[in-house]
Design a protein around this motif. Structure first.
Motif, PDB file in Angstrom:
ATOM      1  N   GLN A  40      -1.003  49.541  26.742  1.00 43.21           N
ATOM      2  CA  GLN A  40      -0.272  50.753  26.389  1.00 43.21           C
ATOM      3  C   GLN A  40       1.224  50.545  26.682  1.00 43.21           C
ATOM      4  O   GLN A  40       1.614  49.640  27.431  1.00 43.21           O
ATOM      5  CB  GLN A  40      -0.790  51.935  27.215  1.00 43.21           C
ATOM      6  N   VAL A  51      -0.856  48.349  21.940  1.00 36.96           N
ATOM      7  CA  VAL A  51      -1.206  49.691  21.491  1.00 36.96           C
ATOM      8  C   VAL A  51       0.024  50.463  21.040  1.00 36.96           C
ATOM      9  O   VAL A  51      -0.026  51.255  20.099  1.00 36.96           O
ATOM     10  CB  VAL A  51      -1.961  50.448  22.605  1.00 36.96           C
ATOM     11  N   HIS A  65     -11.525  47.678  19.566  1.00 29.16           N
ATOM     12  CA  HIS A  65     -10.252  48.105  18.970  1.00 29.16           C
ATOM     13  C   HIS A  65      -9.643  49.214  19.828  1.00 29.16           C
ATOM     14  O   HIS A  65     -10.356  50.034  20.411  1.00 29.16           O
ATOM     15  CB  HIS A  65     -10.471  48.590  17.542  1.00 29.16           C
ATOM     16  N   SER A  66      -8.337  49.255  19.907  1.00 26.64           N
ATOM     17  CA  SER A  66      -7.666  50.233  20.778  1.00 26.64           C
ATOM     18  C   SER A  66      -8.047  51.662  20.443  1.00 26.64           C
ATOM     19  O   SER A  66      -8.106  52.521  21.333  1.00 26.64           O
ATOM     20  CB  SER A  66      -6.147  50.064  20.695  1.00 26.64           C
ATOM     21  N   GLU A  67      -8.347  51.929  19.169  1.00 29.32           N
ATOM     22  CA  GLU A  67      -8.747  53.292  18.800  1.00 29.32           C
ATOM     23  C   GLU A  67     -10.138  53.616  19.336  1.00 29.32           C
ATOM     24  O   GLU A  67     -10.414  54.763  19.707  1.00 29.32           O
ATOM     25  CB  GLU A  67      -8.680  53.442  17.278  1.00 29.32           C
ATOM     26  N   ARG A  68     -10.999  52.627  19.412  1.00 25.93           N
ATOM     27  CA  ARG A  68     -12.306  52.844  20.028  1.00 25.93           C
ATOM     28  C   ARG A  68     -12.151  53.060  21.534  1.00 25.93           C
ATOM     29  O   ARG A  68     -12.832  53.893  22.127  1.00 25.93           O
ATOM     30  CB  ARG A  68     -13.235  51.640  19.783  1.00 25.93           C
ATOM     31  N   LYS A 116     -10.077  50.708   8.575  1.00 28.60           N
ATOM     32  CA  LYS A 116     -10.265  51.932   9.367  1.00 28.60           C
ATOM     33  C   LYS A 116     -11.054  52.964   8.545  1.00 28.60           C
ATOM     34  O   LYS A 116     -11.954  52.576   7.790  1.00 28.60           O
ATOM     35  CB  LYS A 116      -8.925  52.449   9.880  1.00 28.60           C
ATOM     36  N   SER A 173      -9.384  54.187  23.160  1.00 26.80           N
ATOM     37  CA  SER A 173      -8.633  55.387  23.530  1.00 26.80           C
ATOM     38  C   SER A 173      -9.253  56.672  22.997  1.00 26.80           C
ATOM     39  O   SER A 173      -9.298  57.689  23.700  1.00 26.80           O
ATOM     40  CB  SER A 173      -7.183  55.273  23.044  1.00 26.80           C
ATOM     41  N   LEU A 174      -9.752  56.670  21.774  1.00 30.34           N
ATOM     42  CA  LEU A 174     -10.274  57.891  21.161  1.00 30.34           C
ATOM     43  C   LEU A 174     -11.743  58.139  21.500  1.00 30.34           C
ATOM     44  O   LEU A 174     -12.189  59.284  21.521  1.00 30.34           O
ATOM     45  CB  LEU A 174     -10.109  57.830  19.642  1.00 30.34           C
TER      46      LEU A 174
END
Length: 248
Positions: free
Chosen positions: A130, A169, A95-98, A11, A100-101
């Motif tokens: 989620q 997630v 990736h879940s951060e890509r 990360k 969601s964020l």
């Protein structure tokens, strides 16, 4: 399945000193762990340094993201060809951060997956639900839609040589982790879903994997290894997880 695979996703952590020490330690240790494939995914600025440190070892290099475009006036973007040029073998997409964020939907993730293939990179496609979706019983529907976006854009054989990472997630960075039985159930669903399209990808589990829970997760028949976050930043922890993935 093929050889188990353990991938460290750093990360947005690290510096040059960390690359020298951590990549060096993992690269040196990889030779004694030939039964498991190992890769690390540092941030973009450190990929070239990491490639130099791991040169000649069994450790492989990956990136955390890539652009859809092959080249052009896209300030701040990094293409698949550039990643391949500096020595990357893998690249994480979706990736879940890509998602969601940064608002990456499954259609964009599928285009990134296609761009990775075009650059001769092995995509690591992340899928997962989620907490509210799991509690509503929608896990399989959500993951099927994420997989289908790639299959519809790239064709039924697109996942054959790829890696899929199931990352609930609700278990990422929370300290929570799916039980081995929960992980196995979703991995089995993914394998059945993609095998119907003629694909047999490597399927990893990602979500708060630690040395003390890795063995139970990796013992499941449809779990082929792990996509490791925080524990990949400490050599001893990451290598303990790699040991847990070794065939018994």
């Amino acid at each position: 399945m093929s050889r188990p695979l353990v991938v460290g996703n750093w990360k947005m952590f690290g510096d040059r000193q960390m690359v020298a020490g951590l990549v060096g330690a993992v690269a040196e240790a990889a030779a004694a762990r030939a039964g498991v494939a190992i890769a690390v995914c540092p941030p973009f600025p450190y990929l070239s340094q990491a490639a130099a440190v791991l040169q000649g070892s069994a450790l492989r290099l990956g990136a955390q993201n890539l652009a859809v475009e092959a080249s052009g006036a896209y300030t701040g973007e990094v293409s698949g060809a550039m990643l391949r040029d500096v020595g990357c073998h893998y690249v994480i997409v979706g990736h879940s951060e890509r998602r969601s964020l940064f608002g990456e939907d499954s259609a964009l993730v599928a285009r990134k997956f296609r761009a990775a293939l075009a650059a001769d990179l092995t995509p690591i496609l992340c899928v997962g639900e989620q907490l509210a979706e799991r509690e509503a019983g929608d896990t399989e529907r959500v993951i099927a839609a994420q997989l289908d976006a790639v299959l519809e854009l790239c064709g039924e054989q697109a996942l054959a040589g790829a890696v899929i990472a199931y990352e609930p997630v609700w278990a990422i960075g929370t300290g929570k982790v799916a039980t081995p039985e929960q992980a196995q159930a979703v991995h089995r669903f993914i394998r059945q879903r993609v095998s119907a399209a003629g694909s047999t990808p490597t399927i990893l589990y990602g979500g708060s994997v630690k040395p003390d829970n890795a063995a139970g997760l990796f013992a499941q028949p449809d779990v082929d290894g792990g996509l490791i976050g925080g524990a990949s930043l400490v050599a001893d922890q990451f290598l303990s997880i790699c040991d847990a993935a070794l065939p018994r």
